[in-house]
Write a protein that holds these residues in place. Structure first.
Motif, mmCIF file in Angstrom:
data_model
loop_
_atom_site.group_PDB
_atom_site.id
_atom_site.type_symbol
_atom_site.label_atom_id
_atom_site.label_comp_id
_atom_site.label_asym_id
_atom_site.label_seq_id
_atom_site.Cartn_x
_atom_site.Cartn_y
_atom_site.Cartn_z
ATOM 1 N N UNK A 113 0.825 -1.197 0.000
ATOM 2 C CA UNK A 113 0.000 0.000 0.000
ATOM 3 C C UNK A 113 0.868 1.259 0.000
ATOM 4 N N UNK A 114 1.943 1.246 0.786
ATOM 5 C CA UNK A 114 2.844 2.398 0.814
ATOM 6 C C UNK A 114 3.468 2.624 -0.559
ATOM 7 N N UNK A 115 3.882 1.543 -1.197
ATOM 8 C CA UNK A 115 4.452 1.653 -2.541
ATOM 9 C C UNK A 115 3.421 2.250 -3.508
ATOM 10 N N UNK A 116 2.189 1.795 -3.386
ATOM 11 C CA UNK A 116 1.132 2.298 -4.271
ATOM 12 C C UNK A 116 0.856 3.778 -4.034
ATOM 13 N N UNK A 117 0.794 4.177 -2.776
ATOM 14 C CA UNK A 117 0.570 5.595 -2.450
ATOM 15 C C UNK A 117 1.730 6.431 -2.973
ATOM 16 N N UNK A 118 2.958 5.980 -2.737
ATOM 17 C CA UNK A 118 4.128 6.711 -3.248
ATOM 18 C C UNK A 118 4.052 6.857 -4.760
ATOM 19 N N UNK A 119 3.659 5.788 -5.430
ATOM 20 C CA UNK A 119 3.545 5.808 -6.885
ATOM 21 C C UNK A 119 2.518 6.845 -7.332
ATOM 22 N N UNK A 120 1.371 6.871 -6.671
ATOM 23 C CA UNK A 120 0.326 7.834 -7.031
ATOM 24 C C UNK A 120 0.757 9.280 -6.762
ATOM 25 N N UNK A 121 1.532 9.472 -5.706
ATOM 26 C CA UNK A 121 1.950 10.828 -5.342
ATOM 27 C C UNK A 121 3.125 11.342 -6.169
ATOM 28 N N UNK A 122 4.047 10.466 -6.530
ATOM 29 C CA UNK A 122 5.311 10.928 -7.084
ATOM 30 C C UNK A 122 5.606 10.502 -8.520
ATOM 31 N N UNK A 123 4.750 9.699 -9.130
ATOM 32 C CA UNK A 123 5.000 9.270 -10.497
ATOM 33 C C UNK A 123 3.905 9.805 -11.420
ATOM 34 N N UNK A 124 4.266 10.005 -12.657
ATOM 35 C CA UNK A 124 3.275 10.425 -13.643
ATOM 36 C C UNK A 124 2.453 9.200 -14.064
ATOM 37 N N UNK A 125 1.352 9.425 -14.749
ATOM 38 C CA UNK A 125 0.517 8.318 -15.221
ATOM 39 C C UNK A 125 1.306 7.375 -16.131
ATOM 40 N N UNK A 126 2.186 7.940 -16.954
ATOM 41 C CA UNK A 126 2.995 7.112 -17.860
ATOM 42 C C UNK A 126 3.953 6.221 -17.098
ATOM 43 N N UNK A 127 4.541 6.782 -16.038
ATOM 44 C CA UNK A 127 5.490 5.994 -15.233
ATOM 45 C C UNK A 127 4.778 4.852 -14.552
#
Length: 157
Positions: A143-157
């Motif tokens: 879940x932490x990885x997913x939240x980090x991804x949503x906060x810090x990565x673009x949709x393409x990433x």
């Protein structure tokens, strides 16, 4: 009549969580005695939104998806492969109806353990708390990885 349970599939999950050697054999025997094995076909629902879910799902074979429905669209929260365990936490621990559906994405073998059985087993074998602790730790890291991804990565990433 229920097929015999392939305990190797179930026990391998605890090896992957790193707790197999910390739980006494008699505790594991007590757990496996209360397991139920289910076979699901592709697209079968293991749990439905709107229903209270009082069991853990241990994925022995196959892949399941946890998803929500919103405005006619399906939003995937989690893909749970072989070796993963899952329960809709708000439903299992809070007694509220699930908000998500759990669906088999391919033919699956899933072991379930009812909350009532797990609670009873904890009384005799407190070491079993290591199982839920390891599962929750894995899920929190995911879940932490997913939240980090949503906060810090673009949709393409």
């Amino acid at each position: 009549m229920q097929k015999p349970i392939n305990l190797d599939l179930f026990l391998a999950q605890f090896q992957s969580l790193g707790v197999a050697d910390k739980i006494p054999p008699e505790a594991m025997k007590a757990v496996t005695a209360r397991l139920k094995m289910h076979e699901y076909n592709k697209k079968d629902l293991l749990a439905r939104s709107g229903e209270v879910c009082n069991r853990w799902f241990f994925i022995g074979e196959g892949l399941v998806r946890v998803f929500y429905e919103r405005n006619g669209e399906e939003i995937t929260e989690l893909l749970a492969p072989e070796g993963w365990a899952y329960t809709p936490f708000e439903s299992y621990y809070g007694g509220r109806p699930c908000k998500a559906n759990i669906e088999a994405l391919e033919p699956c073998v899933v072991f379930t353990l009812d909350k009532e059985d797990f609670t009873e087993l904890f009384k005799d074998y407190p070491q079993l708390a290591l199982i839920t602790s390891a599962i929750l730790k894995r899920f929190l890291m995911y879940t932490q990885h997913r939240v980090d991804s949503l906060l810090f990565e673009t949709a393409e990433e």
